[in-house]
Structures are given as C-alpha cells and as structure tokens.
Design a protein around this motif. Structure first.
Motif, short mmCIF file in Angstrom:
data_model
loop_
_atom_site.label_atom_id
_atom_site.label_comp_id
_atom_site.label_asym_id
_atom_site.label_seq_id
_atom_site.Cartn_x
_atom_site.Cartn_y
_atom_site.Cartn_z
N ALA A 143 0.82 -1.21 0.00
CA ALA A 143 0.00 0.00 0.00
C ALA A 143 0.86 1.26 0.00
CB ALA A 143 -0.94 0.00 1.21
N ALA A 144 1.93 1.24 0.77
CA ALA A 144 2.82 2.41 0.81
C ALA A 144 3.50 2.62 -0.54
CB ALA A 144 3.87 2.23 1.91
N ARG A 145 3.88 1.52 -1.20
CA ARG A 145 4.52 1.62 -2.51
C ARG A 145 3.56 2.24 -3.54
NH1 ARG A 145 5.37 -3.49 -3.36
NH2 ARG A 145 7.45 -3.50 -2.43
N ARG A 146 2.31 1.85 -3.48
CA ARG A 146 1.34 2.35 -4.46
C ARG A 146 1.00 3.80 -4.21
NH1 ARG A 146 -0.94 4.62 -7.49
NH2 ARG A 146 -2.70 4.09 -8.85
N GLY A 147 0.91 4.23 -2.94
CA GLY A 147 0.57 5.61 -2.65
C GLY A 147 -0.90 5.90 -2.91
N ASP A 148 -1.19 7.14 -3.18
CA ASP A 148 -2.57 7.57 -3.41
C ASP A 148 -3.11 6.95 -4.69
OD1 ASP A 148 -4.99 8.83 -3.73
OD2 ASP A 148 -4.20 10.87 -3.49
N PRO A 149 -4.18 6.13 -4.62
CA PRO A 149 -4.72 5.50 -5.84
C PRO A 149 -5.24 6.51 -6.85
CG PRO A 149 -5.56 4.41 -3.85
CD PRO A 149 -4.86 5.67 -3.41
N ALA A 150 -5.49 7.75 -6.41
CA ALA A 150 -5.97 8.77 -7.35
C ALA A 150 -4.86 9.26 -8.28
CB ALA A 150 -6.54 9.95 -6.57
N VAL A 151 -3.60 8.99 -7.92
CA VAL A 151 -2.46 9.38 -8.75
C VAL A 151 -2.09 8.20 -9.64
CG1 VAL A 151 -0.04 10.12 -8.72
CG2 VAL A 151 -1.63 10.94 -6.96
N PRO A 152 -1.88 8.44 -10.95
CA PRO A 152 -1.53 7.32 -11.85
C PRO A 152 -0.30 6.56 -11.34
CG PRO A 152 -2.02 9.28 -13.13
CD PRO A 152 -2.01 9.71 -11.69
N GLU A 153 -0.35 5.25 -11.46
CA GLU A 153 0.76 4.43 -10.99
C GLU A 153 2.00 4.62 -11.85
OE1 GLU A 153 1.82 -0.23 -9.89
OE2 GLU A 153 -0.14 0.30 -10.73
N LEU A 154 3.14 4.70 -11.22
CA LEU A 154 4.40 4.85 -11.93
C LEU A 154 4.78 3.53 -12.59
CD1 LEU A 154 6.75 6.88 -12.41
CD2 LEU A 154 7.84 5.94 -10.37
N GLN A 155 5.05 3.57 -13.88
CA GLN A 155 5.38 2.37 -14.62
C GLN A 155 6.88 2.18 -14.70
OE1 GLN A 155 2.89 0.29 -15.64
NE2 GLN A 155 1.58 1.77 -14.58
N VAL A 156 7.29 0.91 -14.83
CA VAL A 156 8.71 0.59 -14.93
C VAL A 156 9.34 1.29 -16.13
CG1 VAL A 156 10.36 -1.27 -15.35
CG2 VAL A 156 8.52 -1.59 -13.68
N GLY A 157 8.62 1.33 -17.25
CA GLY A 157 9.14 1.99 -18.45
C GLY A 157 9.40 3.47 -18.22
N GLN A 158 8.56 4.11 -17.42
CA GLN A 158 8.78 5.53 -17.12
C GLN A 158 10.07 5.72 -16.33
OE1 GLN A 158 4.67 5.81 -15.42
NE2 GLN A 158 4.69 7.81 -16.41
N LEU A 159 10.27 4.87 -15.34
CA LEU A 159 11.52 4.96 -14.57
C LEU A 159 12.72 4.73 -15.47
CD1 LEU A 159 10.52 3.01 -11.35
CD2 LEU A 159 11.34 5.37 -11.42
N GLN A 160 12.63 3.73 -16.33
CA GLN A 160 13.76 3.38 -17.19
C GLN A 160 14.12 4.52 -18.13
OE1 GLN A 160 13.21 -0.29 -19.33
NE2 GLN A 160 14.86 0.16 -20.77
N GLN A 161 13.13 5.24 -18.63
CA GLN A 161 13.39 6.29 -19.61
C GLN A 161 13.63 7.66 -18.97
OE1 GLN A 161 13.80 5.88 -22.88
NE2 GLN A 161 13.58 3.68 -22.56
N GLN A 162 12.99 7.94 -17.86
CA GLN A 162 13.01 9.30 -17.31
C GLN A 162 13.86 9.43 -16.04
OE1 GLN A 162 8.96 10.92 -17.14
NE2 GLN A 162 8.36 9.44 -18.71
N MET A 163 14.26 8.33 -15.45
CA MET A 163 15.16 8.35 -14.29
C MET A 163 16.44 7.60 -14.63
SD MET A 163 13.81 10.05 -11.79
CE MET A 163 12.25 10.89 -11.59
N ARG A 164 17.00 7.90 -15.78
CA ARG A 164 18.10 7.10 -16.30
C ARG A 164 19.34 7.15 -15.42
NH1 ARG A 164 19.68 8.55 -22.10
NH2 ARG A 164 21.15 6.88 -21.65
N LEU A 165 19.63 8.30 -14.84
CA LEU A 165 20.84 8.39 -14.02
C LEU A 165 20.73 7.52 -12.77
CD1 LEU A 165 21.64 12.21 -14.29
CD2 LEU A 165 22.47 10.33 -15.70
#
Length: 377
Positions: free
Chosen positions: A21-43
C-alpha cells in the motif's frame, strides 16, 4: 529471519500488505510504470546497474519501483537476482577506443581531436527548481527542438598527444599480464591487484567513493588532479563461442570512462611525467567514474614510491567498506530482535554495577562531638 514472539509470521505478512500500500501511494495518482523509470530516471537506473554489477536497465528500473526509490535496496534486489543467473562465459575485453560517444569532454586542452562534445549534462545549468516541470508534457517542446552536429563513430584519445611526447605514463597491462580476478567469485585477499580494486570501486557505493575521492582533493593524499578525458557512449560487447573460435559481437552497453591525470615529479628510475587514474562504470556515471579514477590513482602509491599517509590509500579501509549491500545489511540487521544477546549484556552490566557500587560507596563516618557541645554538657 527470526520470529521471536507467537504470531510473528502474521505480523510479517501484514507488514508486506502495508508495504504494498505504501509503494502504491494515493490511488488517485496514476501508478508509476517501470518503463517511465527506465526512460526518465536514467541516471538513477544507471547507478543501480553499476553498483549491482548487472547491466539491465529494465530490471534496474523494476528494482527501483519495488524498493520505492531506495537506491541501496534496489541494488540489493538486483544483485540478489544476479546471483541466481547462470554464467555461460566471459566477454572479450571491451575496447573503449571504439566507443560511439554521446558526450566527451577534456578539461586540460581547449582543442582536442574530435572536439569537445557537451551532450546532455547538468554541468552548465542553473541549480534552480524548474516549476514548469510540474505541468504535464512540459518537456515536449525541448525534445522537438533538440538537435546537434553528428558525432564521429570513433574519437582519438584526448591524451594521445601527451603519450606521443612521452609526458604521460603509457597504458600497459600489469607485469606478466595476469588474468584479472573475479571479485564476485573469489574472496578478497589484501593487498589486491589493481584489476580487483577497480572492480570493487566500480560497484562501490557512489557516496562512499565520492567521499574518499574528495578527501584526496583536500590534501589527504598530496594530489593535484586534472580531468584528462571523460567519455559517455556505447561500446560493442564480444564473446568467443567455443564452436567458432573467433569473437562475434552480441550487443553493446553504455559506459562512462574517465582518465584523471596527476603530476609525478619522478624518481631514480622513472622520469617526471603525468600519471593516470582510471574509472569505468555502466551507464551515465560521470561523478562515479571521476571519483573512482581519483581513488585509483592514490592507491597506486607503491608503484611510484610514494608514502601512504591517508585513509583513501588504505585498501582494507576503502574497498570492503565501499560495498553498500554488505554495509546496509550489517547496519540494518540491528533492527531485528536481539533479546537474548541484550539480556546477557544486561545481566553483565548489572553485575558490574553492583561491584562498582560496592567499591565506591563510602561508609558513614562517626562524628566526634565538638568542644562547644562537650562544655555545654
């Protein structure tokens, strides 16, 4: 894992649910996808890959999501997964001279063969919050406008001119060209050869290695370094299949390479020249590889007849303590139940306290009556 009280297993299972539940956070906020992390948090993904010794951006992004962004926990997850993988063989030594560079800078020469290639970097940005990034799709205009001149497929070394004049130490294998030890399979035995030191530094915690490197700049190893060359780019990976007997290319990896140069005034056997420190790591890891190259150089003190006077030159201090997985485990295990060991120490302290009280307690003294009191009687 110990279960110290009845019902501990149920408590741990409930903790798992709370963690989800803590990992998911507020269900009203779109869930962060692995692909987003891979592309936008590259460093951040690159840092996890480097410290886990596994080049897999997707799995590194997955580990970061699972760990809620805790980089050390993500490194732990990825390194644990790495330990389950079969090893089919070893690749050929990477030839970084074949790197397709997306960024290359040289701090010691203004004009270098191939030119300076700034690429994508925070070096020249103002450290001010960009509130425009709070708006969805704020970066699209920048992406569309980004352009630049093509970068050559291969660039000559920025230090080639110094090497041609004999003003910098040549790049040679160690005496006898021994097979580098595999630090993931062979327990360390100090002192380690340079090949093993570089492996441990490459996967060491960036903060620790950076702190050691910073100490060398503040006067604890008598160095005056220059960034001779920093490169970021893709390098081909080759293996030699048994059935073929010659190398074939199976892909490429993104790497960052750094060479630091330091002045060396010479000795009875070696002429004055510049010496090198070297760093290499997965992905875009400039700060890490610069730090590694600084520590690499000061750990070579014995090669140049220099005194070892600082903590950063002590292999047994720097290298084992750079492993954040081991360090994290050893520190965080203190959160687990230690009732039995604490009870034994508690009894010992009580016994010692009783003995101390017995030694230090002053018995009451008999008080003689004063002269005035005697006369009064």
């Amino acid at each position: 894992m110990y279960v110290a009280v009845k019902g501990g297993e149920r408590a741990i299972e409930a903790s798992y649910r709370l963690l989800d539940a803590a990992r998911r956070g507020d269900p009203a906020v779109p869930e962060l996808q692995v692909g987003q992390l891979q592309q936008q948090m590259r460093l951040l993904v690159d840092r996890v890959m480097a410290e886990a010794s596994l080049h897999d951006p997707e799995l590194a992004a997955l580990a970061l999501k699972q760990a809620q962004g805790d980089a050390i926990e993500a490194v732990f997850l990825l390194r644990a997964y790495r330990s389950t993988l079969p090893r089919f063989g070893y690749g050929e030594p990477l030839d970084t001279a074949r790197m397709r560079a997306s960024r290359r800078i040289c701090a010691v020469f203004k004009d270098v063969p191939g030119g300076q290639v700034l690429g994508a970097t925070h070096d020249y940005t103002q450290r001010l919050l960009d509130f425009g990034l709070l708006c969805p799709d704020a970066g699209h205009a920048v992406i569309q406008a980004a352009s630049g001149a093509p970068v050559p497929d291969a660039m000559p070394s920025a230090l080639a001119a110094l090497a041609a004049e004999g003003l910098i130490e040549p790049q040679r294998p160690s005496a006898g060209d021994p097979e580098p030890p595999d630090i993931t399979r062979v327990p360390p035995s100090y002192p380690l050869p340079r090949t093993a030191r570089l492996q441990m530094l490459a996967r060491g915690d960036e903060g620790w290695v950076l702190g050691m490197a910073y100490s060398t700049q503040r006067g604890y190893a008598n160095t005056h370094p220059f960034a001779g060359e920093v490169r970021v780019g893709h390098v081909p990976v080759e293996i030699v299949p048994d059935e073929l007997g010659f190398p074939i290319e199976i892909g490429e990896v993104e790497l960052t390479e750094c060479q630091m140069i330091n002045q060396f005034t010479g000795s009875a056997d070696v002429a004055p020249q510049f010496t090198r420190g070297y760093g290499l790591a997965f992905g875009r890891s400039e700060r890490k590889t610069m730090a590694v190259s600084l520590v690499d150089r000061v750990m070579r003190a014995d090669e140049f007849g220099e005194d070892r006077t600082s903590p950063s030159q002590d292999q047994e201090f720097v290298l084992p303590h750079s492993d954040n997985v081991e360090a994290s485990g050893f520190v965080q295990h203190l959160k687990l139940p230690h009732y039995v060991t604490f009870e034994s120490e508690l009894q010992l302290i009580r016994a010692l306290r009783e003995a101390w009280d017995a030694r230090t307690t002053v018995p009451p003294r008999s008080v003689e009556p004063s002269t005035k009191e005697v006369c009064a009687k």
